[in-house]
Design a protein around this motif. Structure first.
Motif, short mmCIF file in Angstrom:
data_model
loop_
_atom_site.label_atom_id
_atom_site.label_comp_id
_atom_site.label_asym_id
_atom_site.label_seq_id
_atom_site.Cartn_x
_atom_site.Cartn_y
_atom_site.Cartn_z
N ARG A 184 82.67 40.40 48.31
CA ARG A 184 82.47 40.54 49.76
C ARG A 184 83.72 41.11 50.43
NH1 ARG A 184 80.41 34.58 51.42
NH2 ARG A 184 80.84 35.41 53.51
N GLN A 185 83.48 41.75 51.57
CA GLN A 185 84.60 42.15 52.41
C GLN A 185 84.94 40.98 53.33
OE1 GLN A 185 84.31 45.03 55.82
NE2 GLN A 185 85.49 46.34 54.44
N LEU A 186 86.23 40.65 53.38
CA LEU A 186 86.71 39.54 54.21
C LEU A 186 87.86 40.02 55.06
CD1 LEU A 186 86.84 36.68 51.52
CD2 LEU A 186 84.96 37.18 53.10
N ARG A 187 88.15 39.23 56.10
CA ARG A 187 89.33 39.49 56.92
C ARG A 187 90.44 38.52 56.51
NH1 ARG A 187 90.59 42.60 60.84
NH2 ARG A 187 88.44 43.27 61.15
N LEU A 188 91.63 39.08 56.27
CA LEU A 188 92.79 38.31 55.83
C LEU A 188 93.85 38.26 56.93
CD1 LEU A 188 94.43 36.95 53.46
CD2 LEU A 188 95.25 39.25 52.91
N GLU A 189 94.33 37.05 57.21
CA GLU A 189 95.39 36.88 58.21
C GLU A 189 96.71 37.46 57.73
OE1 GLU A 189 95.99 32.85 59.32
OE2 GLU A 189 94.07 32.65 60.35
N GLN B 207 88.32 34.89 56.49
CA GLN B 207 87.06 34.68 57.19
C GLN B 207 86.15 35.89 56.99
OE1 GLN B 207 87.85 36.15 61.77
NE2 GLN B 207 88.10 33.99 61.30
N ASP B 208 84.86 35.62 57.14
CA ASP B 208 83.88 36.70 57.10
C ASP B 208 84.00 37.50 58.40
OD1 ASP B 208 81.17 37.94 57.74
OD2 ASP B 208 80.88 37.30 55.67
N PRO B 209 84.22 38.82 58.33
CA PRO B 209 84.45 39.60 59.56
C PRO B 209 83.21 39.73 60.44
CG PRO B 209 84.32 41.06 57.66
CD PRO B 209 84.32 39.66 57.12
N THR B 210 82.05 39.50 59.89
CA THR B 210 80.82 39.62 60.67
C THR B 210 80.40 38.29 61.29
OG1 THR B 210 80.06 41.41 59.23
CG2 THR B 210 78.39 40.31 60.60
N SER B 211 80.33 37.25 60.46
CA SER B 211 79.85 35.95 60.95
C SER B 211 80.96 35.07 61.48
CB SER B 211 79.12 35.22 59.82
OG SER B 211 80.04 34.85 58.80
N GLY B 212 82.20 35.37 61.10
CA GLY B 212 83.31 34.51 61.49
C GLY B 212 83.45 33.27 60.62
N GLU B 213 82.63 33.14 59.58
CA GLU B 213 82.68 31.98 58.70
C GLU B 213 84.04 31.88 58.02
OE1 GLU B 213 80.24 30.27 54.80
OE2 GLU B 213 80.39 32.43 55.15
N ALA B 214 84.63 30.68 58.03
CA ALA B 214 85.90 30.45 57.35
C ALA B 214 85.68 30.38 55.84
CB ALA B 214 86.53 29.15 57.84
N ILE B 215 86.54 31.04 55.11
CA ILE B 215 86.49 31.04 53.65
C ILE B 215 87.77 30.39 53.14
CG2 ILE B 215 86.26 32.44 51.57
CD1 ILE B 215 83.85 32.67 53.45
N HIS B 216 87.63 29.42 52.27
CA HIS B 216 88.81 28.71 51.77
C HIS B 216 89.74 29.65 51.01
CE1 HIS B 216 88.03 24.51 52.88
NE2 HIS B 216 86.75 24.85 52.79
N SER B 217 91.02 29.52 51.28
CA SER B 217 92.05 30.38 50.71
C SER B 217 93.15 29.50 50.09
CB SER B 217 92.66 31.26 51.80
OG SER B 217 93.28 30.45 52.79
N HIS B 218 94.23 30.13 49.68
CA HIS B 218 95.41 29.42 49.18
C HIS B 218 95.09 28.52 47.99
CE1 HIS B 218 96.91 30.89 53.01
NE2 HIS B 218 98.14 30.65 52.58
#
Length: 376
Positions: free
Chosen positions: A18-23, A124-135
């Motif tokens: 998936r494409q995600l947005r990374l801080e 996070q998902d760039p479309t839905s804004g859903e948080a995706i666990h990281s780290h």
């Protein structure tokens, strides 16, 4: 920024690309362009929820890449540095201070909770804004970029090919460290290694480095035993030929003039194999357990056998300090003395599910995921 990652989601046997947005990195973080990352059985167990990791999440904990940006509080890492990404640690407890970060008091939350210490995530998902666990293990390297806890970042020599170095962060470090750090065998001693996966084969290579003159590889797959011999094992035992628990110690005694082996590394993750490994020890011999088993698994021990000076202990990630041990292994690889490349098979990120299947079947010993870097 937008990135591509393999995401583990609940009730789905396959990872999703998936494409995600990374801080952007925070003060104590580093943005790393991932070149390649090892696929470890810990990742598979976490994806399958055999280990309780919160989902959805981006896993991966054997990353290698190039530093893009650093947080304002990071001093010893610079953009352009080549780095290997290992586990996270607090850097403040007594275990961290004595060079044993794998036993850090904060090991579980920093590595297994798949989020920062303040419980935030960087994906996070760039479309839905859903948080995706990281780290995950401070890094979540099943992605072409990662925002990484600085305590996970280990600089390495830029002249060493990065695509081979990720596995040094966990599996190879565990096997090599079990020999070089946990057991410290004397030159001329004997050692048996049970389980010829990546951990066990790394232990074989480390036994050669330590100067062991009898190196016995034990496994149930002939092709792995052949590889172990090519890496320096002096003897091999195909334990599938006789599955009796008592037969293995007998065979090992025959190979050591009836004494038993001086040192044993158990890397199969089986209580039955552990029992055989301990039974094979010579008096005053030492056995280190590295294989992961079910949380409540138990092991029967012959007390009189142990009273004859035998020692059994566990080892987490080879009792290694990643900041010094990983560069050491990388240099040995560069010199041809720790040939990680003989264990590796490369896959693209879009092939990660095949890599998992091949790792579980045993057809691939060490899967490494190579990342593509497209405009996003």
């Amino acid at each position: 920024m937008n990135i591509y990652a393999a995401v583990s989601v609940e009730n789905n046997p396959l990872l999703q690309i998936r494409q995600l947005r990374l801080e952007e990195p925070r003060d104590n973080e580093v943005l790393v362009k991932i070149i390649a990352t090892g696929l470890c059985h810990t990742d598979i167990a976490s994806h399958q929820q055999l280990i309780n990791v919160p989902l959805p999440a981006v896993l991966g904990h054997e990353g290698a890449g190039i530093v893009e940006r650093v947080g304002s509080g990071v001093q010893h890492i610079q953009p352009g540095d080549h780095v290997v990404l290992s586990l996270a640690s607090c850097g403040e407890c007594e275990k961290c201070h004595i060079g044993l970060p794998t036993y850090c008091r904060e090991h579980w939350p920093l590595n297994w909770h798949a989020r920062r210490s303040d419980e935030s995530v960087s994906l996070q998902d760039p479309t839905s804004g859903e948080a995706i666990h990281s780290h995950f293990f401070g890094q979540s390297s099943f992605a072409n970029y990662a925002t990484v806890n600085v305590r996970s970042v280990v600089p390495v020599d830029k002249t060493i090919p990065l695509e081979y170095l990720g596995p040094l962060a966990c599996g190879m470090m565990t096997g090599a460290g079990a020999v070089l750090n946990s057991l410290k065998p004397e030159a001329g001693s004997s050692i048996a290694i049970f389980g010829m996966g990546a951990v066990g084969l790394a232990a074989v290579m480390a036994a050669v480095l330590a100067g062991c003159t009898t190196i016995i590889a034990v496994d149930i797959k002939a092709h792995r035993l052949t590889l172990a011999k090519s890496l320096g094992a002096t003897h091999s035992i195909d334990s599938s030929e006789d599955r009796s628990r008592n037969s293995l110690p007998t065979l090992l005694q025959e190979l050591t003039d009836g004494r038993g082996v001086d040192y044993v590394v158990e890397a199969a993750g089986s209580p039955a194999v552990m029992e055989s490994a301990i039974a094979a020890l010579a008096e005053n011999g030492q056995c280190v357990l590295t294989g992961v088993v079910a949380q409540n698994a138990t092991l029967p021990l012959n007390i009189m056998h142990l009273l004859r000076g035998r020692l059994v202990r566990g080892s987490i990630m080879g009792d290694a300090a990643p900041m010094s041990f990983i560069p050491r292994l990388a240099c040995l690889f560069q010199q041809g003395r720790f040939p990680v490349d003989k264990l590796v098979r490369f896959y693209g990120l879009d092939q990660i599910n095949q890599a998992m299947a091949d790792s579980q079947s045993g057809s691939t010993i060490k899967a490494v995921i190579k990342m593509q870097h497209l405009a996003v």
